[in-house]
Enzyme design. Structure first.
Site, PDB file in Angstrom:
ATOM      1  N   CYS A  14       0.808  -1.215   0.000  1.00 31.56           N
ATOM      2  CA  CYS A  14       0.000   0.000   0.000  1.00 31.56           C
ATOM      3  C   CYS A  14       0.836   1.258   0.000  1.00 31.56           C
ATOM      4  O   CYS A  14       2.000   1.257   0.366  1.00 31.56           O
ATOM      5  CB  CYS A  14      -0.885   0.076   1.246  1.00 31.56           C
ATOM      6  N   ASN A 114      -0.506   1.338   5.926  1.00 29.40           N
ATOM      7  CA  ASN A 114       0.429   0.556   5.099  1.00 29.40           C
ATOM      8  C   ASN A 114       1.209  -0.372   6.018  1.00 29.40           C
ATOM      9  O   ASN A 114       1.781   0.081   7.004  1.00 29.40           O
ATOM     10  CB  ASN A 114       1.369   1.514   4.357  1.00 29.40           C
ATOM     11  N   CYS A 253      12.310  -2.132   6.105  1.00 29.00           N
ATOM     12  CA  CYS A 253      12.254  -3.148   5.039  1.00 29.00           C
ATOM     13  C   CYS A 253      13.283  -2.867   3.950  1.00 29.00           C
ATOM     14  O   CYS A 253      13.179  -1.883   3.217  1.00 29.00           O
ATOM     15  CB  CYS A 253      10.849  -3.134   4.431  1.00 29.00           C
ATOM     16  N   TYR A 259      13.360  -3.174  -4.509  1.00 29.21           N
ATOM     17  CA  TYR A 259      12.334  -3.250  -5.541  1.00 29.21           C
ATOM     18  C   TYR A 259      11.171  -2.271  -5.366  1.00 29.21           C
ATOM     19  O   TYR A 259      10.714  -1.651  -6.314  1.00 29.21           O
ATOM     20  CB  TYR A 259      11.756  -4.666  -5.583  1.00 29.21           C
ATOM     21  N   CYS A 451      15.228  -4.893   8.178  1.00 24.78           N
ATOM     22  CA  CYS A 451      14.654  -6.234   8.241  1.00 24.78           C
ATOM     23  C   CYS A 451      15.084  -6.946   6.960  1.00 24.78           C
ATOM     24  O   CYS A 451      14.856  -6.446   5.856  1.00 24.78           O
ATOM     25  CB  CYS A 451      13.119  -6.162   8.288  1.00 24.78           C
ATOM     26  N   CYS A 454      13.155 -11.871   4.597  1.00 25.29           N
ATOM     27  CA  CYS A 454      12.855 -12.630   3.373  1.00 25.29           C
ATOM     28  C   CYS A 454      14.105 -13.333   2.830  1.00 25.29           C
ATOM     29  O   CYS A 454      14.000 -14.271   2.054  1.00 25.29           O
ATOM     30  CB  CYS A 454      12.198 -11.744   2.318  1.00 25.29           C
TER      31      CYS A 454
HETATM   32  P1  AMP Z   1       8.783 -14.700 -10.418  1.00 28.30           P
HETATM   33  O1  AMP Z   1       8.312 -15.167 -11.732  1.00 28.30           O
HETATM   34  O2  AMP Z   1       7.801 -15.040  -9.341  1.00 28.30           O
HETATM   35  O3  AMP Z   1      10.165 -15.187 -10.072  1.00 28.30           O
HETATM   36  O4  AMP Z   1       8.810 -13.119 -10.469  1.00 28.30           O
HETATM   37  C1  AMP Z   1       9.944 -12.349 -10.393  1.00 28.30           C
HETATM   38  C2  AMP Z   1       9.633 -10.929 -10.810  1.00 28.30           C
HETATM   39  O5  AMP Z   1       8.643 -10.376  -9.941  1.00 28.30           O
HETATM   40  C3  AMP Z   1      10.859 -10.006 -10.741  1.00 28.30           C
HETATM   41  O6  AMP Z   1      11.000  -9.378 -11.989  1.00 28.30           O
HETATM   42  C4  AMP Z   1      10.532  -8.993  -9.665  1.00 28.30           C
HETATM   43  O7  AMP Z   1      10.888  -7.690 -10.077  1.00 28.30           O
HETATM   44  C5  AMP Z   1       9.043  -9.088  -9.466  1.00 28.30           C
HETATM   45  N1  AMP Z   1       8.667  -8.999  -8.049  1.00 28.30           N
HETATM   46  C6  AMP Z   1       9.374  -9.391  -6.977  1.00 28.30           C
HETATM   47  N2  AMP Z   1       8.704  -9.173  -5.833  1.00 28.30           N
HETATM   48  C7  AMP Z   1       7.522  -8.623  -6.178  1.00 28.30           C
HETATM   49  C8  AMP Z   1       6.390  -8.176  -5.436  1.00 28.30           C
HETATM   50  N3  AMP Z   1       6.342  -8.225  -4.113  1.00 28.30           N
HETATM   51  N4  AMP Z   1       5.342  -7.666  -6.133  1.00 28.30           N
HETATM   52  C9  AMP Z   1       5.380  -7.622  -7.473  1.00 28.30           C
HETATM   53  N5  AMP Z   1       6.423  -8.024  -8.221  1.00 28.30           N
HETATM   54  C10 AMP Z   1       7.484  -8.529  -7.595  1.00 28.30           C
END
Ligand code: AMP
Length: 477
Positions: A14, A114, A253, A259, A451, A454
């Site tokens: 959020c 959030n 975080c 990201y 943190c 993950c």
């Molecule tokens: P995956 O196919 O699940 O390995 O997706 C990886 C992709 O998802 C990477 O390009 C990341 O930039 C993106 N990503 C990682 N974490 C998140 C998140 N919490 N929300 C949305 N996208 C994410």
């Protein structure tokens, strides 16, 4: 760490925003939410106060689609708060959209949150036993019930009382008819900053937002972060700060830097762009490779790729182009196109990639499905070698503090070694940044500690969800 109960995991990502003392408060909140849209695209809401009544409008969809001139006209007053949200709670999504507005024994209150609370289940059970009737399934509603049930006489005292009882991640903005409150949990999980905006009336308006990029759009000047364990009250009498809880070791975080936040924001006192470039530089030092081109996975890998390229001397190139206008649904052609979903969003630039040894940079691998398709696409475009570099350590444990990560059984790095992941995604080599490299790049120790649960599975709260972190076998296809 002791695991003592099942926590809540609402997958809430959020953004929040608040404005006090401006004749166009709801319009400014709208603009702020527009800048925070990356923090949540499922629903958005704005509540305003004209000093007599609270008005509240929320809907599913994007900020700019929901809040037309006409809709904003129904949000009058000089105070406003807003919220934009991504959640996976399906049907109940609009019900759980925020701000939450209630009338209680302490008056009218609107609240936007959030982060995720980890003790909301227990508190909700207790509150229901005492007669509270909940309208939503969101953890945030617990906060308003706690405020209503508090024995404290004044609203600031009742809020402080409620904030002391909740655990986990919360950056909150709260509005009454004539005041704005902004609070951050004692561990400082999620960001929340304060700014001022010059005002025709002479007295500057006070603004709060999840990220500083929201201030830039409205011409507000960043003043400072709301401190962990602090709540700030803004009213006619001015700005007052109080500490509602003793400080705890800060656990901001780190994924906000990796990201989640926009690169033009300053988060936890550090420019995100600076962190991301440093992530790329660290990665180039830790995991060098002989190659012809550094190619980012847009947009998430762009800044780290710039850092990797600068440090390694390997030329940077936009070898993958992103279509920014992809909607939620699309019609697939009858004739099957391989990796159609990813291809719709990303297309390789064949003449750049053909015959090249490519270093692909992305911020993270979660399930591994995206990386697998992208590696295949780059290879199909003619790259002779594809080396994947990830600008953070392997994601091995889910987040309970407001980032949408799947449970452990779906996290590829919780179930496979780096070599097995390399094989699964089909890359010639794969390397992740080390935890030390990540912390160095995000300047841990200078003014902030992070943190990193993950990446480590070490959670900074006592309460986590046992089911989510217990490894269970899953078939990787
Ligand atoms: P995956 O196919 O699940 O390995 O997706 C990886 C992709 O998802 C990477 O390009 C990341 O930039 C993106 N990503 C990682 N974490 C998140 C998140 N919490 N929300 C949305 N996208 C994410």
């Amino acid at each position: 760490m002791s695991i003592i109960e099942k926590s809540d995991k609402f997958h809430d990502e959020c953004g929040v925003m608040a404005v006090h003392g401006h004749q166009e408060a709801s319009k400014l909140v709208y603009l702020g939410l527009y800048a925070l849209q990356h923090r949540g695209q499922e629903s958005a809401g704005i509540a305003s106060s004209d000093l007599v009544r609270l008005h509240n409008i929320k809907a599913m969809g994007l900020v700019a689609d929901i809040f037309t001139e006409d809709v904003l006209g129904r949000l009058p007053g000089s105070l406003a708060i807003g919220h934009t949200r991504y959640s996976t709670t399906g049907d109940s999504a609009l019900l759980n959209a925020q701000p939450i507005r209630v009338e209680c024994n302490k008056g009218a209150i609107a609240l936007a949150h959030n982060g995720n609370l980890v003790n909301a289940h227990t508190l909700r059970r207790q509150l229901e036993q005492n007669g509270s009737i909940f309208q939503t399934t969101s953890d945030t509603e617990v906060v308003v019930h706690l405020i209503a049930q508090s024995k404290e006489q004044t609203l600031p005292d009742a809020i402080a009382d409620a904030l002391r009882r909740i655990e986990g991640a919360f950056s909150l903005v709260l509005m009454t008819r004539d005041r704005i409150f902004a609070a951050r949990d004692p561990q400082g999980f999620r960001p929340l900053s304060m700014a001022t905006l010059p005002n025709a009336s002479g007295r500057p308006s006070v603004v709060f937002a999840s990220e500083s990029c929201a201030f830039d759009l409205i011409g507000a000047r960043y003043e400072r972060d709301v401190k962990p364990g602090e709540f700030v009250v803004v009213g006619n009498e001015g700005v007052h700060s109080r500490i509602f809880a003793a400080p705890r070791p800060q656990s901001s975080c780190i994924f906000e830097h990796v990201y989640f936040s926009r690169p033009d924001s300053v988060i936890f006192g550090r420019p995100v762009q600076e962190s991301r470039e440093a992530l790329g530089r660290e990665l180039a030092r830790e995991a060098p490779v002989v190659a012809d081109l550094v190619v980012p996975v847009p947009d998430s890998g762009v800044t780290a790729a710039v850092g990797y390229s600068n440090e390694s001397g390997i030329p940077f190139s936009f070898g993958l182009i992103r279509n920014h206008y992809v909607g939620r649904t699309f019609i697939e052609p009858e004739q099957r196109v391989r990796d159609f979903g990813v291809r719709l969003k990303l297309n390789p630039v064949q003449h750049l990639l053909k015959g090249k040894r490519v270093v692909l940079i992305d911020d993270s691998i979660v399930r591994g499905t995206t990386s697998r398709k992208i590696v295949r696409m780059v290879r199909d475009a003619g790259a002779t070698e594809v080396h994947m570099r990830i600008s953070c350590p392997p994601t091995i444990s889910p987040c309970f503090y407001g980032v949408d990560t799947p449970s452990k059984k779906h996290l590829i790095a919780a179930n496979k070694s780096v070599e097995e992941i390399r094989e699964y995604i089909g890359a010639d080599s794969l390397a992740y940044l080390s935890l030390d490299g990540l912390k160095r790049a995000c300047a841990e120790g200078e003014n902030v500690t992070y943190c990193t649960a993950c990446y480590t599975g070490k959670y900074p709260t006592d309460i986590v969800d046992v089911e989510e972190i217990e490894p269970a076998p899953v078939a990787w296809k």
